[in-house]
Design an enzyme around this catalytic site. Structure first.
Site, short mmCIF file in Angstrom:
data_model
loop_
_atom_site.label_atom_id
_atom_site.label_comp_id
_atom_site.label_asym_id
_atom_site.label_seq_id
_atom_site.Cartn_x
_atom_site.Cartn_y
_atom_site.Cartn_z
N ASP A 258 -2.50 6.58 -8.10
CA ASP A 258 -3.08 5.32 -6.18
C ASP A 258 -3.03 3.94 -6.66
O ASP A 258 -3.81 3.94 -7.60
CB ASP A 258 -4.14 5.84 -5.48
N ASP B 198 0.66 -1.52 0.50
CA ASP B 198 -0.09 -0.18 -0.24
C ASP B 198 0.40 1.57 0.08
O ASP B 198 1.37 1.56 0.86
CB ASP B 198 -0.65 0.35 0.76
#
Ligand SMILES: *[C@@H]1O[C@H](CO)[C@@H](O)[C@H](O)[C@H]1NC(C)=O
Ligand SMILES: *[C@@H]1O[C@H](CO)[C@@H](O)[C@H](O)[C@H]1NC(C)=O
Ligand SMILES: *[C@@H]1O[C@H](CO)[C@@H](O)[C@H](O)[C@H]1NC(C)=O
Ligand SMILES: *[C@@H]1O[C@H](CO)[C@@H](O)[C@H](O)[C@H]1NC(C)=O
Ligand SMILES: *[C@@H]1O[C@H](CO)[C@@H](O)[C@H](O)[C@H]1NC(C)=O
Length: 477
Positions: free
Chosen positions: A281, A88
């Site tokens: 992202d 992440d």
């Protein structure tokens, strides 16, 4: 996945220097980098997944719909306990489940496939504090202790890495957050100073030289890409890297925001003279652009917008169209082949989407951002080679090379004698839109990807590098 956080600023956290990205071909040994392939898991319903992770309500049920994107295997403790972790770039803490939590003991043993960590079973475990508590905007989260133990990933072992144990948890998979340290929940929630998360600890232990990593996701049809800490692979992109400043939010570097200045489809200019902050992202499947830009693109490709889905559909045959959708960031331009924007999709019962006349329908990879900060998700990122340079608050980008097996790993250094290999973009545009919708309290910790990478065997072609163990570990000896 977005982290909810109450910001409490810790003095001395922000790095103030801003050297450029320096790359160096090490001559006294193999480059000091840590890398491993990242593996993509299919996302049966990317739209639903993105929508759930983007909304701000609390939706406990969302986890069952959440398909992992990129993940990695690692181990914690002595003897080693195996874990599969979401990689992440948005959040900044590593945290794992423990076998004794209510969630992991519940019917179906939801944590079994992803692995758990038991402090009692590790001789190298060390307790820090009981203030670990991470919450995501979709309502999931975990709380428990902050501890340290040995951590191994990509063939590299760190003798002591801080992470959280989810004694209470609502997510069956652990997260490996590698974003800005200011996003650590210990900083945002407990008001403590930042600790070394994985990339920072790799630097502190001398395994890599600079807090920076490169991401190569490869194309839509490929299941593996790679992440490289402390280095870049010059064979994985076209031309040279162009370096852009990360955009601050309320004075802080907290998320991977850069400025989008223009969008074109083939020879048609969709938008120009923009100063739009966009979030890189890899945890988002689709790309979410300002509504006006999205509408203009839809018009060009005759995409049919479905307000109930929040996205648009196109005939799958558009994938063979050779026009590219081009995104400009001050000067570098990344071209997205149409084939990367046309995503196979099925109805909820698993059948292909077909129009009355038999035309096969696919999901289009661009969706409207609405009032949220626009997000460059995987439909964009797969076409770009991205270097996240946290040490210097810069992002370097270049057009990716799909499917290449060639490799040439170069170390990222910080020394002034290192050879600069990435060119700073002249007159880069500061974002004037897309920033400021979040105040600092929201901005700190709002980044998000909950993507992941999977450690697989080292790639076939390692070039001049030495491979140690199952992953790739390069150390200067
Ligand atoms: C670890 O062992 C102690 C003592 O046996 C026990 O009280 C505790 O519940 C155990 N913790 C876990 C997480 O299993
Ligand atoms: C963690 O934070 C959430 C949200 O702020 C809160 O509801 C919960 O009580 C906290 N858990 C612990 C153990 O402190
Ligand atoms: C990359 O390889 C996959 C098969 O692994 C193939 O389907 C795809 O078309 C290739 N992409 C390019 C751009 O050549
Ligand atoms: C490809 O798509 C563009 C944009 O919709 C269109 O203008 C062009 O005619 C298409 N090309 C072909 C060969 O269909
Ligand atoms: C990752 O770990 C899981 C669980 O042990 C295992 O099934 C999987 O094969 C591993 N993947 C790789 C690429 O090592």
């Amino acid at each position: 996945m977005k982290v909810l956080s109450t910001f409490a600023f810790a003095a001395g956290l922000l790095s103030t220097f801003s050297d450029a990205l320096y790359l160096q071909r090490r001559t006294d040994g193999p480059p000091k980098v840590v890398g491993f392939p990242v593996q993509r898991k299919n996302v049966p319903n990317p739209l639903l997944r993105d929508r759930l992770r983007r909304r701000t309500g609390t939706v406990q049920a969302s986890l069952q719909n959440e398909a992992t994107l990129y993940f990695a295997n690692g181990t914690l403790g002595t003897p080693a306990q195996s874990l599969r972790l979401h990689l992440d770039t948005g959040s900044s803490d590593l945290w794992v489940n423990t076998p004794t939590s209510v969630l992991c003991k519940s019917r179906g043993s939801p944590c079994a496939s992803t692995g758990t960590y038991s402090a009692n079973l590790s001789s190298t475990y060390s307790y820090i504090a009981s203030d670990f508590n991470i919450s995501y905007v979709d309502g999931s989260g975990a709380s428990g202790d902050y501890v340290t133990d040995t951590f191994t990933i990509g063939g590299t072992s760190l003798s002591k890495l801080q992470f959280g144990i989810g004694y209470t948890s609502s997510s069956s998979e652990g997260i490996l957050g590698i974003g800005y340290q200011i996003n650590e929940v210990q900083v945002g929630r407990a008001g403590k100073a930042a600790y070394n998360n994985l990339p920072a600890q790799l630097v502190a232990d001398g395994v890599i030289q600079s807090n920076a990593f490169s991401l190569w996701l490869n194309d839509l049809d490929a299941s593996t890409g790679s992440i490289l800490f402390g280095g870049i692979d010059t064979e994985k992109f076209e031309g040279t890297l162009a370096t852009l400043p990360v955009q601050k939010e309320s004075g802080y570097y907290a998320e991977f925001l850069i400025t989008l200045t223009g969008v074109s489809l083939g020879n048609t200019v969709i938008a120009s003279n923009q100063a739009q902050a966009v979030l890189l992202d890899s945890g988002s499947s689709l790309t979410y652009l300002p509504n006006s830009i999205t509408e203009a693109i839809y018009e060009q490709v005759s995409a049919q917008y479905s307000s109930s889905d929040g996205a648009a559909f196109v005939p799958c045959s558009l994938a063979s169209n050779t026009t590219t959708l081009d995104f400009t960031f001050s000067s570098p331009t990344i071209s997205i082949p149409m084939s990367e924007l046309v995503i196979p999709a099925t109805s909820s019962d698993g059948r292909p989407l077909v129009e009355a006349d038999g035309t096969k329908i696919c999901l289009f990879g661009i969706a409207p951002a609405g009032s949220s900060t626009p997000v460059m998700g995987d439909t964009f990122i797969r076409s770009a080679y991205l270097v996240y340079d946290l040490a210097n608050n810069e992002i370097s980008i270049a057009q990716t090379k799909f499917n290449t097996t060639a490799t040439n790993v170069v170390e990222i250094t910080t020394g002034s004698s290192a050879v600069p290999d990435a060119t700073a973009v002249a007159n880069s545009v500061a974002a004037s839109a897309g920033i400021g919708s979040n105040n600092v309290a929201n901005a700190i910790g709002t980044s998000t990807s909950k993507g992941a990478a999977q450690k697989t065997a080292a790639p076939v072609s390692l070039g001049a590098m030495a491979a140690v163990g199952a992953g790739m570990f390069y150390a200067a000896m």
